[in-house]
Structures are given as C-alpha cells and as structure tokens.
Write a protein that holds these residues in place. Sequence first.
Motif, mmCIF file in Angstrom:
data_model
loop_
_atom_site.group_PDB
_atom_site.id
_atom_site.type_symbol
_atom_site.label_atom_id
_atom_site.label_comp_id
_atom_site.label_asym_id
_atom_site.label_seq_id
_atom_site.Cartn_x
_atom_site.Cartn_y
_atom_site.Cartn_z
ATOM 1 N N LEU A 141 10.561 8.913 5.628
ATOM 2 C CA LEU A 141 9.713 8.828 6.938
ATOM 3 C C LEU A 141 8.057 9.061 6.896
ATOM 4 N N GLU A 142 7.864 9.736 5.926
ATOM 5 C CA GLU A 142 6.349 10.237 5.582
ATOM 6 C C GLU A 142 5.805 8.961 4.776
ATOM 7 N N ARG A 143 6.695 8.097 4.051
ATOM 8 C CA ARG A 143 6.274 6.919 3.419
ATOM 9 C C ARG A 143 6.007 5.882 4.368
ATOM 10 N N ILE A 144 6.920 5.641 5.230
ATOM 11 C CA ILE A 144 6.924 4.437 6.149
ATOM 12 C C ILE A 144 5.505 4.880 7.272
ATOM 13 N N LYS A 145 5.593 6.001 7.796
ATOM 14 C CA LYS A 145 4.364 6.291 8.871
ATOM 15 C C LYS A 145 3.131 6.415 8.130
ATOM 16 N N SER A 146 2.908 6.507 6.798
ATOM 17 C CA SER A 146 1.453 6.737 6.334
ATOM 18 C C SER A 146 1.161 5.235 5.732
ATOM 19 N N ASP A 147 2.014 4.300 5.768
ATOM 20 C CA ASP A 147 1.680 2.961 5.467
ATOM 21 C C ASP A 147 1.127 2.046 6.649
ATOM 22 N N PRO A 148 0.074 1.680 6.646
ATOM 23 C CA PRO A 148 -0.503 1.005 7.900
ATOM 24 C C PRO A 148 0.308 -0.339 8.326
ATOM 25 N N VAL A 149 1.057 -0.885 7.311
ATOM 26 C CA VAL A 149 2.016 -2.076 7.198
ATOM 27 C C VAL A 149 3.200 -1.915 8.086
ATOM 28 N N ASN A 150 3.697 -0.688 7.851
ATOM 29 C CA ASN A 150 4.929 -0.278 8.185
ATOM 30 C C ASN A 150 5.199 0.816 9.363
ATOM 31 N N LYS A 151 3.961 1.401 9.674
ATOM 32 C CA LYS A 151 4.016 2.448 10.654
ATOM 33 C C LYS A 151 4.588 2.258 11.774
ATOM 34 N N SER A 152 4.309 1.146 12.423
ATOM 35 C CA SER A 152 4.683 0.847 13.609
ATOM 36 C C SER A 152 6.288 0.482 14.029
ATOM 37 N N ILE A 153 6.904 0.426 12.640
ATOM 38 C CA ILE A 153 8.423 0.539 12.914
ATOM 39 C C ILE A 153 8.852 1.806 13.542
#
Length: 146
Positions: A80-92
């Motif tokens: 979760l932290e990796r996804i949400k801290s990534d500008p490309v994937n945070k909107s998933i």
Amino acid sequence: MDYDNVEILFVEDSKDDAVLTIRALTKSGFANKLHHVVDGAEALDFIYCRGAYSSRNPSEFPKLILLDLKMPKVSGTEVLERIKSDPVNKSIPVVMLTSSNEGPDIEKCFALGANSYIVKPVDSDNFFHTIKEIGLYWMILSQPAH
C-alpha cells in the motif's frame, strides 16, 4: 493470460479466503478480468512489470486492488505504501480486505492512503455479500481518477 486487461488485482495468501473471494466475484460477474497473486512481492512485480510480469504493458493499470494486510515476503501495508507514494499508481483504488479489525492496523492503512478498509466476515453468506458489494461499488459505481 493477458495481463494487460486485468481490472482487479487480488492479493491474498490464504487459499481458503482466495477461493471464497474469487467465487463471490465470479458469481457477481466481476471476476472475468481478475488476477490473483499470493504475496506482496508478487503484487509489486505485477504493478511494476517486473519478473514474471516484465512483458505486461506498464501503461495498463488495474481498476482496483484488493489487498490483504498480513502476508509473507512483503506485507499489505508495505505494498500500500509503495503504491500510494508513487505518483503513477497512487490513483489506483486500494481496498484492504483483511481479517484484522485492530485499530492501529486500520489507522495505519488509512494514513498510508487506503481507499477502504474492510474486515472479512467470518460467515460465508456475509462474506459473499460483502465481496459482491465491493465489486459493485468499485467496479460499477465509483468513477476512476485516470
């Protein structure tokens, strides 16, 4: 499998919970483009097109990630932290689907950017209904960010 058309990435290490969830999503009509992975490391490989998923199109994103909290290798909170801290994937949208109803776990997941936190019901009828509602809301009613 065509990994470029995955709509739901389902991350769950428990075989029993995975079978129940996939069955509920299938009966509700939401499992035709579902991909199940068994731990956080495989989830990150899928999302970032690494390892077995290196041929996946990096511009194709799942519409929803159903993420268990406690898993081997890489935990759900780390994913979760990796996804949400990534500008490309945070909107998933990431829905935590877990058996933990402990306050600190819930607070941490929301602080990291979880879109929803759902405790898995123990009763199979309630479990089925919960999974169906998750599919209905996130796959039909909710509008995507990108």
